[in-house]
Design a protein around this motif. Structure first.
Motif, PDB file in Angstrom:
ATOM      1  N   LYS A   3     -14.766 -13.450 -32.239  1.00 43.51           N
ATOM      2  CA  LYS A   3     -14.464 -14.463 -31.072  1.00 43.51           C
ATOM      3  C   LYS A   3     -15.251 -15.164 -30.329  1.00 43.51           C
ATOM      4  O   LYS A   3     -15.220 -16.280 -30.173  1.00 43.51           O
ATOM      5  CB  LYS A   3     -13.337 -13.527 -30.265  1.00 43.51           C
ATOM      6  N   LEU A 108      -6.519 -21.482 -23.479  1.00 46.74           N
ATOM      7  CA  LEU A 108      -7.782 -20.325 -23.751  1.00 46.74           C
ATOM      8  C   LEU A 108      -7.357 -18.898 -23.216  1.00 46.74           C
ATOM      9  O   LEU A 108      -7.573 -18.072 -23.689  1.00 46.74           O
ATOM     10  CB  LEU A 108      -8.686 -21.232 -23.348  1.00 46.74           C
ATOM     11  N   LEU A 109      -6.844 -19.218 -21.838  1.00 45.73           N
ATOM     12  CA  LEU A 109      -6.484 -18.095 -20.994  1.00 45.73           C
ATOM     13  C   LEU A 109      -5.296 -17.109 -21.559  1.00 45.73           C
ATOM     14  O   LEU A 109      -5.205 -16.114 -21.644  1.00 45.73           O
ATOM     15  CB  LEU A 109      -6.442 -18.326 -19.594  1.00 45.73           C
ATOM     16  N   ALA A 110      -4.275 -18.023 -22.318  1.00 50.96           N
ATOM     17  CA  ALA A 110      -3.325 -17.489 -22.780  1.00 50.96           C
ATOM     18  C   ALA A 110      -3.528 -16.605 -24.195  1.00 50.96           C
ATOM     19  O   ALA A 110      -2.633 -15.964 -24.768  1.00 50.96           O
ATOM     20  CB  ALA A 110      -2.043 -18.306 -22.891  1.00 50.96           C
ATOM     21  N   ALA A 111      -4.667 -17.049 -24.978  1.00 51.23           N
ATOM     22  CA  ALA A 111      -5.078 -16.382 -26.045  1.00 51.23           C
ATOM     23  C   ALA A 111      -5.771 -15.071 -25.862  1.00 51.23           C
ATOM     24  O   ALA A 111      -6.252 -14.678 -24.830  1.00 51.23           O
ATOM     25  CB  ALA A 111      -6.126 -17.196 -26.893  1.00 51.23           C
ATOM     26  N   PRO A 112      -5.581 -14.346 -26.862  1.00 48.83           N
ATOM     27  CA  PRO A 112      -5.974 -12.842 -26.822  1.00 48.83           C
ATOM     28  C   PRO A 112      -7.699 -12.697 -26.631  1.00 48.83           C
ATOM     29  O   PRO A 112      -8.439 -12.383 -27.727  1.00 48.83           O
ATOM     30  CB  PRO A 112      -5.659 -12.054 -27.901  1.00 48.83           C
ATOM     31  N   LEU A 113      -8.127 -13.382 -25.566  1.00 52.01           N
ATOM     32  CA  LEU A 113      -9.803 -13.395 -25.214  1.00 52.01           C
ATOM     33  C   LEU A 113      -9.923 -12.569 -23.949  1.00 52.01           C
ATOM     34  O   LEU A 113      -9.206 -13.068 -22.943  1.00 52.01           O
ATOM     35  CB  LEU A 113     -10.245 -15.007 -25.208  1.00 52.01           C
ATOM     36  N   ARG A 114     -10.984 -11.953 -23.955  1.00 50.49           N
ATOM     37  CA  ARG A 114     -11.454 -11.251 -22.723  1.00 50.49           C
ATOM     38  C   ARG A 114     -11.937 -12.290 -21.939  1.00 50.49           C
ATOM     39  O   ARG A 114     -13.090 -12.874 -22.322  1.00 50.49           O
ATOM     40  CB  ARG A 114     -12.121 -10.054 -22.791  1.00 50.49           C
TER      41      ARG A 114
END
Lengths: 257, 253, 316
Positions: A3, A108-114
């Protein structure tokens, strides 16, 4: 890690389209590397008055012309510490606030990214080119200086192993520190202009080194480099952790709608 | 007068928008003070060079800092304009009969007010650090700084309106800032440099402004460098203002 | 277990309560309409349900995961169309989608297949290499929906998917939602377009800071108002007003636009008696029909009531 690479790739695609950013990012190191050569070609004891600096004990045994060259060549080495701080600051300052302004941050924040993954990717994409460019410029500078130096001992006096070590180890750490600071500012502000303006503060501490070296207070030797590398790397890693901690997802979203 | 009223309206409006984010202004105000506080210990420990003694340093340094303050903060002004351009804020102006000059001056005035506050703060902090004050000279000097500010803001607006990209404006500001800083004698003591570099520095318009500013700070009003500095800076400011206004007209055409 | 289950979900911003004590269950495969005026707290609700902002109080499970504990899993399980499309203008349509496919960890073959599938579905395949900066609003919205669907989420949040679109683009978007519904996905659709919600949704929540009503569109229409009967005569309607008012089972009667409007106590059984009484009195009845309330009237009534209730609450 995949990612992080994906975000870096996306950043890279976007940066490629910023023609002015690319042009100036490349122009700056060219100017900074070219400047010393222009200066050195005309500098000698008869045109340059070093004042009391020339009487510093470390210059004993050198001719006045040699002292001028040593002082100038050495002062310009500091520019190679300026580059990793200055070059990535524009990209870093833009990193988060740019996505805020263009409203791309929410998906982007709603995607599974830390948060750490986003910030690491954005930091690396700014710090990596700056590091590589600085290294390349240093290589050009150190090779070119061989031809400008009036004597072999001027060259070996300036281009010590300590400085090589400093450039190799300090530069990436400085770049990451500069970038982490830029990312923090970028995440905390909602105004791209403020972000750009504030990140320029990274160059100030460098002037300390510049003057300290000029005054003969600071001599960069292997011990200094070895002793500061670990704290610098820790500072770089720490700044990134701080950036992640300070990244308030909620506040960023709410303040922007 | 109509123009003045329009400038005032635009100024008040943009000030109100800016005040929604007071932190930004506060941090911006503190920036030059931070620079000064970081520099001060440096200047104290500077070895006595041919150029000046450590006691002199703050008196040489503050006027230079005041001149450089303008580009450091104002060259980035255009970035805000790019955002307004994209959000369609400027589009609304398109349909109004407001003079484009009033738009430029009104927006610039807000940045100039912030710049003035920064300058006053800088002088105040420098005074506590031993700056010799010549009141009239400093007041005129602050005026000179505002002219430099107007020059920088206008250039930045022109870049913004032509390129319409905040990264481009930031990049250009960075590239301009670096030689301006390096060649102004602020960071690199120019006395160390050979003729070659001193000639290059002579092409830096701000070098004259710095000289004029230093003369003003010591109250040497009869020194011709003041007049030269003022004339050059004002000429450049007027020219850049014309450029920015023209770019505005094109952008909103 | 329901797809989404909210219990007392509340979010305050400082003093202001944006979402107050929201409780509902959404079944798998349901299309759930979330209807409210602008500023009612719809986006805040979507942001809470997708783990973007935390609720001040209350609990919620989404796709079986507890909100606030498993946000990363929730984000992976759901697809979100945010209020603004949020696409990268300097990237092509395809690059935008491939980027998100990588973030959702699709392997590169699946990613390419999915991207192609959705670009074709949205009729954007021919424009895949064009920069999104050149796209129209409708194209952006379609691309953003494609992005929300790439990883085949079982729950899809669509925040105002047709807002600001021209009628044609809005229709394409509605067709997409219909086809998603056919695939058995759970859809949480916020809107202030009543017609759209009426057409697409199994159940509708009417919302303004609080849940005002939650039911099927048909029940919402029927439940709020009495059925009214409209009777047209060959001549004027006024003379017959007295006749019907005299009948014991008529609750209300009035004349609107030369038409007699009547409410009965028990419509089903009393309507024939009403008509018989009119005919026996000598009226020439031309037409009898029941008034259908649009969802819009239901909605406006509820929002008004909600506002008054809120006002009363504030004053007390």
């Amino acid at each position: 890690m995949r990612k992080v690479l994906a975000v870096m790739h996306k950043e890279w695609l976007e940066l490629r389209r910023e023609r002015w950013l690319v042009a100036t990012t490349l122009l700056m190191p060219v100017l900074l590397t070219g400047l010393p050569f222009g200066l050195l070609s005309t500098a000698s004891a008869s045109t340059t008055n070093l004042g009391p600096i020339a009487d510093l004990p470390m210059f004993q045994g050198f001719t006045p012309d040699e002292i001028v060259q040593i002082v100038l060549l050495r002062q310009f080495l500091v520019l190679f510490l300026l580059m990793p701080l200055y070059i990535p600051s524009t990209i870093a300052a833009h990193s988060i606030v740019g996505e805020k302004v263009s409203r791309t941050l929410e998906p982007l924040l709603a995607a599974p990214l830390r948060t750490g993954e986003i910030l690491l990717a954005k930091s690396l994409i700014a710090a990596l080119p700056a590091t590589l460019i600085t290294w390349l410029c240093y290589a050009i500078y150190s090779i070119g200086a061989r031809f400008v130096a009036i004597s072999g001992r001027v060259y070996t006096e300036v281009f010590t192993q300590a400085w090589l070590l400093a450039v190799i180890l300090w530069v990436p750490a400085l770049a990451m520190i500069s970038v982490a600071l830029g990312v923090i500012i970028s995440a905390r502000t909602s105004d791209p202009r403020t972000a750009q303006q504030l990140t320029k503060i990274v160059v100030v501490p460098l002037l300390l080194i510049f003057f300290a070296q000029l005054a003969g207070v600071l001599i960069i030797d292997t011990i200094v480099v070895a002793g500061t590398v670990v704290p610098l790397v820790l500072l770089a890693a720490g700044s990134l952790v701080v950036a992640t901690r300070l990244f308030d997802r909620e506040r960023i979203l709410i303040r922007w709608n | 007068m109509k123009l003045l009223r329009e400038i005032w309206i635009i100024f008040i409006h943009s000030l109100r928008v800016a005040l929604r984010n007071p932190m930004t202004i506060i941090v911006g105000l503190l920036q030059p003070v931070t620079w000064l506080l970081l520099f001060a210990p440096l200047l104290k420990n500077l070895p006595a060079t041919a150029a000046f003694s450590p006691e002199e340093a703050i008196n040489i340094f503050t006027p230079g800092m005041l001149v450089m303050l303008a580009p450091i903060t104002s060259l980035f002004s255009g970035i805000g304009l790019v955002v307004e351009l994209r959000n369609g804020v400027l589009d609304r102006l398109r349909v109004t009969p407001v003079s484009r000059l009033a738009v430029v001056l009104g927006k610039a005035l807000r940045d100039l007010v912030v710049l003035l506050l920064q300058g006053v703060l800088l002088v105040a902090v420098a005074w506590t650090m031993g700056l010799r004050i010549h009141l009239a000279g400093i007041l005129v000097g602050l005026g000179l700084m505002m002219i430099v500010g107007l020059l920088m803001i206008s250039c930045s607006y022109a870049f913004a309106l032509i390129l319409r990209n905040e990264n481009a404006v930031a990049s250009i500001a960075n590239v301009l800032l670096l030689p301006l800083l390096l060649l102004s004698g602020l960071i690199l003591p120019l006395e160390l440099a050979p003729r070659w570099m001193q000639i290059a520095a002579d092409f830096n318009p701000l070098a004259y402004t710095v000289e004029a500013m230093r003369a003003l700070f010591t109250g040497r009003f009869d020194d011709t460098v003041i007049l030269n500095g003022f004339l050059l800076t004002t000429a450049l400011a007027v020219f850049s203002l014309f450029w920015a206004t023209r770019s505005f007209r094109r952008a909103l055409a | 277990m329901p797809a989404i289950s909210a219990r007392g979900l509340t979010r305050a911003f400082g003093e202001r309560v944006a979402v107050d004590n929201l409780t509902f269950d959404i079944a798998h495969g349901e299309v759930f309409g979330f209807l409210g005026p602008n500023g009612a707290g719809k986006t805040t609700t979507v942001r809470m349900l997708t783990g973007l902002i935390a609720p001040t109080s209350g609990a919620c499970t989404v796709a079986g995961y507890e909100l606030g504990f498993d946000n990363q899993r929730i984000r992976r399980a759901v697809g979100v169309l945010t209020e603004t499309p949020g696409l990268y203008d300097k990237l092509s349509a395809e690059q935008n989608l491939l980027f998100y496919a990588a973030i959702y960890e699709l392997d590169s073959r699946t990613a390419r297949e999915q991207v192609q599938h959705y670009l074709r579905m949205m009729d954007l395949w021919d424009r895949r290499e064009h920069l999104v900066g050149t796209f129209s609003k409708g194209m952006r919205q379609k691309l953003a929906i494609a992005r929300a669907l790439l990883h085949n989420p079982q729950i899809v949040f669509l925040d105002e998917p047709t807002a600001g679109l021209d009628p044609e683009a809005a229709n394409v978007v509605r067709d997409v939602i219909r086809s998603l519904r056919g695939e058995g996905r759970t859809i949480f659709l916020t809107s202030h377009n009543l017609h759209e919600v009426d057409q697409l949704c199994d159940r509708v929540a009417i919302f303004r800071e609080r849940l005002l009503r939650l039911d099927t569109p048909a029940n919402l229409r029927a439940g709020l108002f009495d059925t009214q009967h409209l009777i047209e005569f060959a001549g004027a309607a006024e003379p017959w007003l007295a006749t019907v008012r005299a009948l014991p089972f008529v609750r209300e009667a009035s004349v609107e636009d030369r038409v007699l409007v009547i409410s009965l106590q028990e419509p089903a059984s009393q309507k024939p008696a009403l008509i018989r009484a009119l005919v026996e009195a000598g009226a020439e009845v031309q037409n009898v029909q029941d008034r259908q309330y649009s969802l819009e009237e239901v909605y406006l009534q509820l929002i008004r009531d909600g506002a008054t209730a809120g006002l009363k609450k504030e004053m007390s």
